[in-house]
Design an enzyme around this catalytic site. Structure first.
Site, PDB file in Angstrom:
ATOM      1  N   SER A 115       1.266  -0.981   0.259  1.00 19.29           N
ATOM      2  CA  SER A 115      -0.190   0.660  -0.344  1.00 19.29           C
ATOM      3  C   SER A 115       0.861   1.972  -0.230  1.00 19.29           C
ATOM      4  O   SER A 115       2.128   1.346   0.739  1.00 19.29           O
ATOM      5  CB  SER A 115      -0.590   0.004   0.707  1.00 19.29           C
ATOM      6  N   TYR A 139      -2.090   0.218  10.736  1.00 16.16           N
ATOM      7  CA  TYR A 139      -2.113  -0.780   9.284  1.00 16.16           C
ATOM      8  C   TYR A 139      -1.269  -0.323   8.494  1.00 16.16           C
ATOM      9  O   TYR A 139      -0.446  -1.814   8.035  1.00 16.16           O
ATOM     10  CB  TYR A 139      -3.329  -0.367   8.338  1.00 16.16           C
ATOM     11  N   LYS A 143       2.005  -2.945   6.581  1.00 12.54           N
ATOM     12  CA  LYS A 143       1.938  -3.235   5.735  1.00 12.54           C
ATOM     13  C   LYS A 143       3.909  -3.455   5.214  1.00 12.54           C
ATOM     14  O   LYS A 143       4.294  -4.187   4.703  1.00 12.54           O
ATOM     15  CB  LYS A 143       1.394  -2.596   4.318  1.00 12.54           C
TER      16      LYS A 143
HETATM   17  N1  UFG Z   1     -12.665  11.807   2.482  1.00 12.08           N
HETATM   18  C1  UFG Z   1     -14.180  12.704   2.485  1.00 12.08           C
HETATM   19  N2  UFG Z   1     -15.027  12.184   3.498  1.00 12.08           N
HETATM   20  C2  UFG Z   1     -15.451  10.635   3.094  1.00 12.08           C
HETATM   21  C3  UFG Z   1     -14.131   8.885   2.946  1.00 12.08           C
HETATM   22  C4  UFG Z   1     -12.564   9.768   2.707  1.00 12.08           C
HETATM   23  O1  UFG Z   1     -13.708  13.918   2.497  1.00 12.08           O
HETATM   24  O2  UFG Z   1     -16.655  10.374   3.434  1.00 12.08           O
HETATM   25  C5  UFG Z   1     -11.722  12.106   1.586  1.00 12.08           C
HETATM   26  C6  UFG Z   1     -10.364  11.058   2.759  1.00 12.08           C
HETATM   27  O3  UFG Z   1     -10.420  12.185   4.105  1.00 12.08           O
HETATM   28  C7  UFG Z   1      -8.919  11.297   1.929  1.00 12.08           C
HETATM   29  C8  UFG Z   1      -9.537  10.906   0.279  1.00 12.08           C
HETATM   30  O4  UFG Z   1     -11.233  11.269   0.799  1.00 12.08           O
HETATM   31  O5  UFG Z   1      -8.807  12.206   1.544  1.00 12.08           O
HETATM   32  C9  UFG Z   1      -9.730   9.353  -0.236  1.00 12.08           C
HETATM   33  O6  UFG Z   1     -10.171   8.955   1.031  1.00 12.08           O
HETATM   34  P1  UFG Z   1      -9.837   7.161   1.427  1.00 12.08           P
HETATM   35  O7  UFG Z   1     -11.155   6.856   2.770  1.00 12.08           O
HETATM   36  O8  UFG Z   1     -11.239   6.799   0.416  1.00 12.08           O
HETATM   37  O9  UFG Z   1      -8.891   6.454   1.132  1.00 12.08           O
HETATM   38  P2  UFG Z   1      -7.316   7.068   1.331  1.00 12.08           P
HETATM   39  O10 UFG Z   1      -6.209   7.809   0.961  1.00 12.08           O
HETATM   40  O11 UFG Z   1      -7.854   7.266   3.525  1.00 12.08           O
HETATM   41  O12 UFG Z   1      -6.925   5.620   2.069  1.00 12.08           O
HETATM   42  C10 UFG Z   1      -6.128   4.499   0.812  1.00 12.08           C
HETATM   43  C11 UFG Z   1      -6.597   3.540   0.998  1.00 12.08           C
HETATM   44  C12 UFG Z   1      -6.232   2.800   2.479  1.00 12.08           C
HETATM   45  C13 UFG Z   1      -4.204   2.842   2.363  1.00 12.08           C
HETATM   46  C14 UFG Z   1      -4.628   4.843   2.564  1.00 12.08           C
HETATM   47  C15 UFG Z   1      -2.761   5.496   1.926  1.00 12.08           C
HETATM   48  O13 UFG Z   1      -8.158   2.604   0.663  1.00 12.08           O
HETATM   49  O14 UFG Z   1      -5.797   1.821   2.591  1.00 12.08           O
HETATM   50  O15 UFG Z   1      -4.272   4.666   1.130  1.00 12.08           O
HETATM   51  O16 UFG Z   1      -2.865   6.556   3.048  1.00 12.08           O
HETATM   52  F1  UFG Z   1      -3.787   2.919   3.736  1.00 12.08           F
END
Ligand code: UFG
Length: 328
Positions: A115, A139, A143
């Protein structure tokens, strides 16, 4: 035969579909804690847990396994902060058990699902593979630990491995057979699409005061089918003995949370309520891959280069899934 652990999960099930299309024989293993049995498209499925060494022993004894593609892991960043024990056991101990069984049966090839979370806050963008690794969550640490374990096992026991570091996996099988289905859902695109569908009241933007052009976080969304393709290419390269230890998998293009919401409005033709909320702890402001190594060495080319195409496959799948579940 190829053993796919976590074969009932989001990326595992899509990878099995591509492996089968390429003529590989596959056995899937999953404990079904978050996966879906009906997503497993290969004939052979074993419901088992990596924390059960006896079950693993049986899998390797009963099948002539040449390579492993290892997805089985817990993947929710927030949950890992609240309950790290589950993450260290499932991800790290589970991988150790898997590697022990591989050693016992002289299986020497493993493609590992890593990841972008191994990098932590980026110091440069786009992020190259040799960027410092300072994961910000349990998490991400699991990884990174698993990558380090694989590196040590490669040295000591001659196990060949490739770690594929995904950025933001998104979209669904364009044929609509399988797709993204997490419960609870935490990922941005499905959450926005649920709001478009009307099963969610609104979308909350986690932070609008980041140092980015529109104040919201930036992510690199990569289609799950492009990820699946990369696993097959990595496996083939590994078999030739020419694989690097790690490859980034992303498009190299970032999109802000506001852009994602706009694209979802355009693709669905529906409007929904969006509210500004506080930052979500642990979110890096921007994560964008430098994917050149995977492109040059693996010959990998993401086919879904437009965010709207990715969202369209996610939307099609979600409408079908929720109609089936009777949720709207
Ligand atoms: N976000 C919102 N509102 C929501 C959900 C998400 O604003 O309801 C934002 C988050 O704050 C983030 C972006 O959208 O800025 C993407 O969020 P996600 O949860 O979809 O994905 P992440 O970037 O947090 O997570 C991904 C992978 C993880 C990994 C991570 C690394 O899904 O497995 O990147 O930081 F660990």
């Amino acid at each position: 035969m190829i053993l796919v652990t976590g074969g009932a999960g989001y990326i595992g099930s899509h990878t099995i579909k591509v492996l089968l299309e390429r003529g590989y024989r596959v056995v899937a293993l999953d404990n079904l804690s978050v996966g879906h049995r009906e997503f497993v498209l290969c004939d052979e499925f074993i419901e088992a847990d990596l924390l059960d060494p006896k079950a693993l022993e049986r899998v390797f004894r009963d099948h002539s396994i040449r390579s492993v593609v290892h997805f089985a892991a817990r993947t929710a960043v927030g949950e890992s902060v609240e309950n790290p024990e589950v993450y260290y056991y499932n991800n790290v101990v589970g991988t150790l058990n898997l590697l022990s069984a591989m050693r016992a049966h002289e299986v020497k090839e493993i493609v590992f699902s890593s990841s972008a979370a191994v990098y932590g806050d980026p110091e440069v963008l786009p992020i190259p593979e040799d960027h410092p690794k300072r994961p910000k969550s349990p998490y991400g640490r699991t990884k990174l630990m698993m990558e380090e374990i694989l590196s040590d096992y490669a040295q000591a026991y001659g196990i060949g491995y490739v770690a594929l570091r995904y950025f933001n996996a998104a979209g669904s099988d364009p044929e609509g057979v399988i797709g993204e289905w997490h419960e609870p859902e935490t990922h941005l695109i499905p959450i926005v699409l649920e709001a478009a569908l009307g099963v969610r009241d609104h979308v909350e933007i986690f932070g609008t005061d980041y140092d980015t052009p529109d104040g919201t976080c930036i992510r690199d969304f990569i289609h799950v089918v492009d990820l699946a393709e990369a696993h097959v290419l990595a496996l083939e390269r590994l078999r030739e003995g020419r694989a690097s230890p790690a490859y980034n998998l992303g498009t190299g293009v970032g999109h802000s949370v506001r852009e994602v919401i706009e694209v979802c409005r355009e693709v669905t033709g529906r409007d929904f309520r969006v509210v500004k909320g506080p930052r979500r702890p642990g979110d890096p402001p921007a994560l964008v891959a430098d994917p050149r190594k995977a492109m040059e060495e693996l010959g990998w080319r993401p086919r879904y280069t437009e965010l709207s195409e990715i969202v369209a496959t996610a939307w099609e799948w979600m409408r079908k899934l929720y109609a089936r579940l009777g949720r709207f």
